[in-house]
Design a protein around this motif. Structure first.
Motif, PDB file in Angstrom:
ATOM      1  N   PHE A 159       0.909  -1.162  -0.051  1.00 48.38           N
ATOM      2  CA  PHE A 159      -0.011  -0.066  -0.184  1.00 48.38           C
ATOM      3  C   PHE A 159       0.921   1.177   0.177  1.00 48.38           C
ATOM      4  CE2 PHE A 159      -1.689   3.517   2.769  1.00 48.38           C
ATOM      5  CZ  PHE A 159      -2.837   3.653   1.876  1.00 48.38           C
ATOM      6  N   ALA A 160       0.541   2.226  -0.824  1.00 40.97           N
ATOM      7  CA  ALA A 160       1.326   3.377  -0.932  1.00 40.97           C
ATOM      8  C   ALA A 160       0.754   4.608  -1.381  1.00 40.97           C
ATOM      9  CB  ALA A 160       2.590   3.381  -1.766  1.00 40.97           C
ATOM     10  N   SER A 161       0.898   5.990  -1.072  1.00 41.09           N
ATOM     11  CA  SER A 161       0.536   7.011  -1.640  1.00 41.09           C
ATOM     12  C   SER A 161       1.073   7.212  -2.923  1.00 41.09           C
ATOM     13  CB  SER A 161       0.729   8.226  -0.914  1.00 41.09           C
ATOM     14  OG  SER A 161       2.085   8.579  -0.807  1.00 41.09           O
ATOM     15  N   VAL A 162       0.114   7.638  -3.826  1.00 43.38           N
ATOM     16  CA  VAL A 162       0.728   7.667  -5.460  1.00 43.38           C
ATOM     17  C   VAL A 162       0.750   9.416  -5.673  1.00 43.38           C
ATOM     18  CG1 VAL A 162      -0.062   7.268  -7.569  1.00 43.38           C
ATOM     19  CG2 VAL A 162      -0.331   5.611  -6.018  1.00 43.38           C
ATOM     20  N   SER A 163      -0.292  10.197  -5.240  1.00 49.81           N
ATOM     21  CA  SER A 163      -0.483  11.524  -5.796  1.00 49.81           C
ATOM     22  C   SER A 163      -1.046  12.331  -4.550  1.00 49.81           C
ATOM     23  CB  SER A 163      -1.313  11.726  -6.988  1.00 49.81           C
ATOM     24  OG  SER A 163      -1.757  12.939  -7.178  1.00 49.81           O
ATOM     25  N   LEU A 164      -0.723  13.725  -4.356  1.00 49.68           N
ATOM     26  CA  LEU A 164      -1.408  14.671  -3.543  1.00 49.68           C
ATOM     27  C   LEU A 164      -2.498  15.203  -4.178  1.00 49.68           C
ATOM     28  CD1 LEU A 164       1.762  16.099  -1.573  1.00 49.68           C
ATOM     29  CD2 LEU A 164       0.273  14.121  -0.754  1.00 49.68           C
ATOM     30  N   ASP A 165      -2.423  15.775  -5.436  1.00 47.54           N
ATOM     31  CA  ASP A 165      -3.438  16.036  -6.007  1.00 47.54           C
ATOM     32  C   ASP A 165      -3.507  16.025  -7.669  1.00 47.54           C
ATOM     33  OD1 ASP A 165      -5.239  18.260  -6.801  1.00 47.54           O
ATOM     34  OD2 ASP A 165      -3.835  19.787  -7.098  1.00 47.54           O
ATOM     35  N   PRO A 166      -4.790  14.837  -7.558  1.00 50.88           N
ATOM     36  CA  PRO A 166      -5.645  14.622  -6.770  1.00 50.88           C
ATOM     37  C   PRO A 166      -4.944  13.496  -5.832  1.00 50.88           C
ATOM     38  CG  PRO A 166      -6.040  13.167  -8.686  1.00 50.88           C
ATOM     39  CD  PRO A 166      -4.710  14.259  -8.910  1.00 50.88           C
ATOM     40  N   ALA A 167      -5.621  13.270  -4.440  1.00 52.43           N
ATOM     41  CA  ALA A 167      -5.287  12.337  -3.654  1.00 52.43           C
ATOM     42  C   ALA A 167      -5.624  10.920  -4.181  1.00 52.43           C
ATOM     43  CB  ALA A 167      -5.907  12.678  -2.247  1.00 52.43           C
ATOM     44  N   LEU A 168      -4.303  10.189  -4.395  1.00 49.80           N
ATOM     45  CA  LEU A 168      -4.355   8.973  -4.964  1.00 49.80           C
ATOM     46  C   LEU A 168      -3.546   8.062  -4.145  1.00 49.80           C
ATOM     47  CD1 LEU A 168      -3.928   9.460  -8.689  1.00 49.80           C
ATOM     48  CD2 LEU A 168      -6.075   9.309  -7.365  1.00 49.80           C
ATOM     49  N   VAL A 169      -4.028   6.720  -3.851  1.00 49.28           N
ATOM     50  CA  VAL A 169      -3.247   5.670  -3.150  1.00 49.28           C
ATOM     51  C   VAL A 169      -3.382   4.612  -4.143  1.00 49.28           C
ATOM     52  CG1 VAL A 169      -3.672   6.567  -0.766  1.00 49.28           C
ATOM     53  CG2 VAL A 169      -5.358   5.039  -1.845  1.00 49.28           C
ATOM     54  N   LEU A 170      -2.365   3.555  -3.964  1.00 46.13           N
ATOM     55  CA  LEU A 170      -2.519   2.066  -4.425  1.00 46.13           C
ATOM     56  C   LEU A 170      -2.185   1.134  -3.238  1.00 46.13           C
ATOM     57  CD1 LEU A 170       0.364   0.431  -4.491  1.00 46.13           C
ATOM     58  CD2 LEU A 170       1.240   2.314  -6.084  1.00 46.13           C
ATOM     59  N   VAL A 171      -2.942   0.011  -3.818  1.00 47.53           N
ATOM     60  CA  VAL A 171      -3.074  -1.014  -3.215  1.00 47.53           C
ATOM     61  C   VAL A 171      -2.833  -2.395  -4.129  1.00 47.53           C
ATOM     62  CG1 VAL A 171      -5.308  -1.749  -3.049  1.00 47.53           C
ATOM     63  CG2 VAL A 171      -3.900  -2.679  -1.357  1.00 47.53           C
ATOM     64  N   CYS A 172      -2.060  -3.525  -3.772  1.00 44.12           N
ATOM     65  CA  CYS A 172      -1.808  -4.465  -4.763  1.00 44.12           C
ATOM     66  C   CYS A 172      -2.578  -5.581  -4.161  1.00 44.12           C
ATOM     67  CB  CYS A 172      -0.251  -4.694  -4.770  1.00 44.12           C
ATOM     68  SG  CYS A 172       0.915  -3.666  -5.713  1.00 44.12           S
ATOM     69  N   VAL A 173      -3.233  -6.349  -5.103  1.00 45.45           N
ATOM     70  CA  VAL A 173      -4.162  -7.486  -4.760  1.00 45.45           C
ATOM     71  C   VAL A 173      -4.028  -8.744  -5.572  1.00 45.45           C
ATOM     72  CG1 VAL A 173      -6.485  -8.405  -4.520  1.00 45.45           C
ATOM     73  CG2 VAL A 173      -5.899  -5.845  -3.824  1.00 45.45           C
TER      74      VAL A 173
END
Length: 175
Positions: free
Chosen positions: A46-60
């Protein structure tokens, strides 16, 4: 420089897992609701990707039951676990749990943004809608747009994952 020249010829899964286990990460439980059933998965990818726009990622992982559910749900929550929540991390990391009753011993509340469950007592929570999905080996990388979030326990300390075990930060007074 080719893969063989830099030692990446035949990477074996077991060795790769051991090497990657030396990277300490935080621990999350990702939740979603699909067709009226609540689903959860422990994740440290899990990690943050972008502040603007606020994006995160998760690997499944693609062969997990959660994979199918989260792709169809289109929305999900990330619950950042605190150091006392090892039991929750282990519980939701165990595959084969029945859908009905898997949250019976975990206090939760329902997200107004995603409809999925938020786990009580976490350091922070993020409520996300799937922005994009990227295939990567035996996993999919879900990029989520953050719709809502809460820093529930700013004084709390994170649950960590290192060397295939759960752990905590050292005593801050000892630094």
């Amino acid at each position: 420089m080719g893969a063989a020249e830099i030692g990446m010829g035949a990477v074996r899964a077991a060795e790769f897992r051991t090497v990657m286990s030396r990277f300490a990460t935080g621990v999350t439980v990702v939740t979603c609701v699909q067709e009226g059933f609540d689903h959860a998965m422990t994740a440290n990818a899990f990690a943050s990707v972008s502040l603007d726009p606020a994006l995160v990622l998760v690997c499944v992982e693609d062969d997990s039951r959660f994979h199918e559910a989260v792709l169809h749900a289109g929305a999900w929550n990330v619950n950042v676990l605190e150091e006392g929540q090892r039991g929750r991390a282990s519980w939701f990391a165990t595959s084969g749990r029945p859908l009905v009753g898997q949250f019976d011993t975990t206090p939760t509340r329902r997200s107004a943004e995603t409809g999925a469950l938020l786990l009580d007592g976490c350091l922070a929570t993020l409520e996300c809608v799937t922005e994009s999905v990227h295939r990567a080996g035996d996993h999919d990388i879900l990029i989520g747009r953050v719709l809502g979030m809460e820093l529930a326990r700013p004084e709390g300390r994170p649950l960590l994952y290192f060397a295939s075990s759960y752990g905590t930060l050292g005593d801050p007074a000892a630094r």
